[in-house]
Design a protein around this motif. Structure first.
Motif, PDB file in Angstrom:
ATOM      1  N   LYS A 160       0.830  -1.209   0.000  1.00  0.00           N
ATOM      2  CA  LYS A 160       0.000   0.000   0.000  1.00  0.00           C
ATOM      3  C   LYS A 160       0.862   1.256   0.000  1.00  0.00           C
ATOM      4  O   LYS A 160       0.573   2.232  -0.705  1.00  0.00           O
ATOM      5  CB  LYS A 160      -0.924  -0.007   1.209  1.00  0.00           C
ATOM      6  CG  LYS A 160      -2.019  -1.064   1.162  1.00  0.00           C
ATOM      7  CD  LYS A 160      -2.870  -1.015   2.426  1.00  0.00           C
ATOM      8  CE  LYS A 160      -3.965  -2.065   2.391  1.00  0.00           C
ATOM      9  NZ  LYS A 160      -4.786  -2.052   3.638  1.00  0.00           N
ATOM     10  N   ALA A 163       2.351   2.002  -3.453  1.00  0.00           N
ATOM     11  CA  ALA A 163       1.419   2.215  -4.558  1.00  0.00           C
ATOM     12  C   ALA A 163       1.681   3.485  -5.363  1.00  0.00           C
ATOM     13  O   ALA A 163       1.475   3.493  -6.585  1.00  0.00           O
ATOM     14  CB  ALA A 163      -0.018   2.196  -4.037  1.00  0.00           C
ATOM     15  N   ARG A 166       3.369   3.399  -8.869  1.00  0.00           N
ATOM     16  CA  ARG A 166       2.655   3.007 -10.089  1.00  0.00           C
ATOM     17  C   ARG A 166       2.333   4.213 -10.957  1.00  0.00           C
ATOM     18  O   ARG A 166       2.198   4.071 -12.177  1.00  0.00           O
ATOM     19  CB  ARG A 166       1.376   2.268  -9.727  1.00  0.00           C
ATOM     20  CG  ARG A 166       1.603   0.974  -8.965  1.00  0.00           C
ATOM     21  CD  ARG A 166       0.275   0.341  -8.573  1.00  0.00           C
ATOM     22  NE  ARG A 166      -0.544   0.077  -9.741  1.00  0.00           N
ATOM     23  CZ  ARG A 166      -1.843  -0.210  -9.679  1.00  0.00           C
ATOM     24  NH1 ARG A 166      -2.469  -0.234  -8.515  1.00  0.00           N
ATOM     25  NH2 ARG A 166      -2.522  -0.437 -10.787  1.00  0.00           N
ATOM     26  N   ALA A 244      -0.299  -3.045  -3.221  1.00  0.00           N
ATOM     27  CA  ALA A 244      -0.102  -1.964  -4.185  1.00  0.00           C
ATOM     28  C   ALA A 244      -1.254  -1.855  -5.169  1.00  0.00           C
ATOM     29  O   ALA A 244      -1.482  -0.794  -5.758  1.00  0.00           O
ATOM     30  CB  ALA A 244       1.210  -2.170  -4.941  1.00  0.00           C
ATOM     31  N   SER A 246      -4.520  -2.030  -4.584  1.00  0.00           N
ATOM     32  CA  SER A 246      -5.654  -1.283  -4.046  1.00  0.00           C
ATOM     33  C   SER A 246      -6.970  -1.839  -4.588  1.00  0.00           C
ATOM     34  O   SER A 246      -7.257  -3.021  -4.425  1.00  0.00           O
ATOM     35  CB  SER A 246      -5.501   0.205  -4.357  1.00  0.00           C
ATOM     36  OG  SER A 246      -6.521   0.952  -3.749  1.00  0.00           O
TER      37      SER A 246
END
Length: 278
Positions: A160, A163, A166, A244, A246
């Motif tokens: 998380k 993330a 990305r 990551a 979500s």
């Protein structure tokens, strides 16, 4: 690295990386044909060319999450019993120290201990996958370790925190193997691998977000869980990838029910965009 818009956010992946240095072994080509095709398709199907790849590797265990920061990583031949020439292969992709520092900083900002390692070379959980995807070895790669405690909640939490990468052109790849019991890589592992793979697909494909992560935290309750993963080192990269991901949906990007003649194995892509199985 500067942050780009969310429209350019890259997928995350959990990839089954196969065994040893298989891309350099012509004799292994038939056994790895399906996996190899899926990895080549992965490159074609990326919406944007990554600036770099962050590989969460099952083959590096540390007390705290650690990121490789060598500019020119060496090779770690972490396999046994393979032909002599496979201990001389090279994968000369560059590292990216700035990404290692950025990733470690994201974890630290989230209250999690994190280190960088300026000496760490590429292990086969990294170079075998990357040879299949990027054989020209020009893509910058940073490796992330898993924690020795195998705490699933911490691995999801780390994902998380990572993330934001990305949206910065970084492809996050969890490199493991959905079945990893080396003593049962044959007919004796058939039923267990199929049972666990069925559970894994249901857990990943039918849920998103916190519900999906919560299911993975209870992975030991899955059918044949400890037969498939006596040690969960090859499963923990999945937890980082899911963290990551979500709210992004999961898609099956590789599936084979006769890996090594009997084993069921899968890989997954996490993205809002659909992906056909290769």
């Amino acid at each position: 690295m500067t942050e780009t818009t969310s429209a350019l956010r890259l997928p995350t992946y959990y990839l089954s990386h196969g065994g040893g240095p298989w891309p350099w072994m012509p004799s292994a080509a038939p056994a790895y044909a399906v996996l190899d095709a899926s990895l080549k398709a992965l490159r074609r199907e990326l919406d944007e060319r990554p600036r770099a790849v962050l590989v969460v590797t099952a083959h590096w265990e540390t007390e705290n999450f650690t990121f490789s920061a060598a500019e020119r990583p060496g090779m770690i031949y972490d396999y046994y019993g393979f032909p002599a020439e496979t201990y001389e292969i090279t994968y000369p992709a560059p590292g990216l120290p700035s990404l290692a520092e950025r990733a470690a900083g994201l974890l630290r900002d989230g209250g999690m201990a994190a280190n960088v390692d300026e000496e760490r070379g590429f292990d086969h959980g990294t170079f075998s996958l990357m040879q299949a995807i990027y054989p020209e070895a020009e893509m910058p790669i940073v490796q992330m370790s898993i924690r020795k405690d195998y705490d699933p909640a911490l691995h999801v939490a780390a994902g998380k925190l990572l993330a934001p990468l990305r949206g910065e052109g970084v492809l996050v790849v969890g490199s493991g193997l959905s079945f990893h019991n080396l003593r049962a890589m044959g007919p004796q592992g058939r039923d267990a691998s199929r049972a666990f793979d069925g559970w894994l697909q249901r857990a990943l494909l039918s849920e998103v977000g916190e519900a999906r992560a919560d299911t993975l935290l209870e992975w030991e309750k899955a059918p044949a869980a400890r037969q498939v993963h006596p040690r969960e080192d090859h499963l923990m990269p999945l937890h980082v990838a899911v963290g990551a991901a979500s709210q992004d949906k999961a898609h099956l990007s590789y599936h084979q029910d006769d890996f090594f003649g009997a084993i069921t194995a899968s890989s997954f892509r996490f993205s809002d965009a659909p992906l056909s199985v290769s």
